[in-house]
Design a protein around this motif. Structure first.
Motif, PDB file in Angstrom:
ATOM      1  N   GLU A 136       0.884  -1.270  -0.104  1.00 59.60           N
ATOM      2  CA  GLU A 136       0.140   0.167  -0.324  1.00 59.60           C
ATOM      3  C   GLU A 136       0.766   1.346  -0.004  1.00 59.60           C
ATOM      4  N   ASN A 137       1.989   1.187   0.740  1.00 59.14           N
ATOM      5  CA  ASN A 137       2.771   2.460   0.708  1.00 59.14           C
ATOM      6  C   ASN A 137       3.304   2.655  -0.305  1.00 59.14           C
ATOM      7  N   ARG A 140       1.062   4.196  -2.939  1.00 64.30           N
ATOM      8  CA  ARG A 140       0.922   5.597  -2.618  1.00 64.30           C
ATOM      9  C   ARG A 140       2.046   6.551  -2.995  1.00 64.30           C
TER      10      ARG A 140
END
Length: 187
Positions: A136-137, A140
Motif C-alpha cells: 500500500e505504501n 501511494r
C-alpha cells in the motif's frame, strides 16, 4: 576489424557530437568492446550519445556493480543519473532486482530535487522497484510522488538537456503506473 576499431576509437573524443555518435555506432558494428567508452560516455555533452551509451549497456553481461557505484553518487552527476537509468532499464529487461532496496529512500529524496534530470531519473528508477514491492505504501508513493515527478517537466515545459532521450522512458513509466497510453509522444 580490430585494427579498424583501434583507428576509430580515438575519435570518441572528437569535438563534434555527430562524429562521436557515428564512431560509437561503427565500433559497435565492428564488434568492438565498448564497455569502458560506454561508461565514460554516460555524461557526454551530447545527450543523444549518453542515451546511446546507456542503451548499449542494457544487455546481459553488463557489469552492474560499476553502474551501481556510479548511480549511488550523491549528489548525482549526469553520469550518475544515466547510470541509474541504465540500471532501471536493465532491471526491466532482465526482470532482476539490480537497484538495491536500501537505495530506495535516497531515490525517494531525489524526487524533491530541483534538477529535473535528477528528479526524472529517480522516478524512472523507482517505478519498477515500487511496483515490485506492491504494498500500500509503495502504491501511494507511485501515485503521489513518482507520477508527478515524471509528469512535471512535460506539464510545466521544463526543457532540459536530457529531456528528449528521457521523454519516451518517462512516458513508458507513466503508462505502467496509470495504465494509460499517452501516445507515441509520451511513451
Amino acid at each position: 576489424t580490430k585494427p579498424q576499431a583501434q583507428l576509430l576509437a580515438p575519435l570518441l573524443r572528437a569535438k563534434a557530437p555527430q562524429t562521436r555518435r557515428t564512431v560509437f555506432q561503427l565500433l559497435d558494428r565492428l564488434g568492438h568492446d565498448l564497455t569502458v567508452p560506454a561508461h565514460e560516455l554516460l555524461d557526454d555533452s551530447d545527450s543523444a550519445l549518453s542515451a546511446l551509451a546507456s542503451a548499449w549497456l542494457v544487455k546481459p553481461g553488463t557489469d552492474t556493480a560499476e553502474l551501481s557505484r556510479l548511480a549511488a553518487e550523491d549528489p548525482p552527476s549526469r553520469r550518475a543519473s544515466w547510470a541509474l537509468i541504465t540500471l532501471a532499464e536493465l532491471e526491466d529487461s532482465t526482470g532482476r532486482e539490480l537497484i538495491d532496496p536500501s537505495f530506495r529512500s535516497t531515490l525517494e529524496g531525489r524526487l524533491n530535487a530541483r534538477d529535473p534530470l535528477e528528479k526524472v531519473t529517480a522516478a524512472i528508477a523507482l517505478t519498477h522497484s515500487l511496483q515490485r514491492a506492491g504494498d500500500e505504501n509503495s502504491t501511494r508513493i507511485l501515485g503521489e510522488k513518482v507520477l508527478p515527478a515524471l509528469m512535471e517537466p512535460f506539464l510545466h515545459n521544463q526543457f532540459f538537456k536530457d529531456f528528449v532521450p528521457l521523454f519516451p522512458l518517462a512516458g513508458g513509466r507513466v503508462k505502467r503506473i496509470t495504465g494509460v497510453d499517452l501516445g507515441p509522444d509520451l511513451g
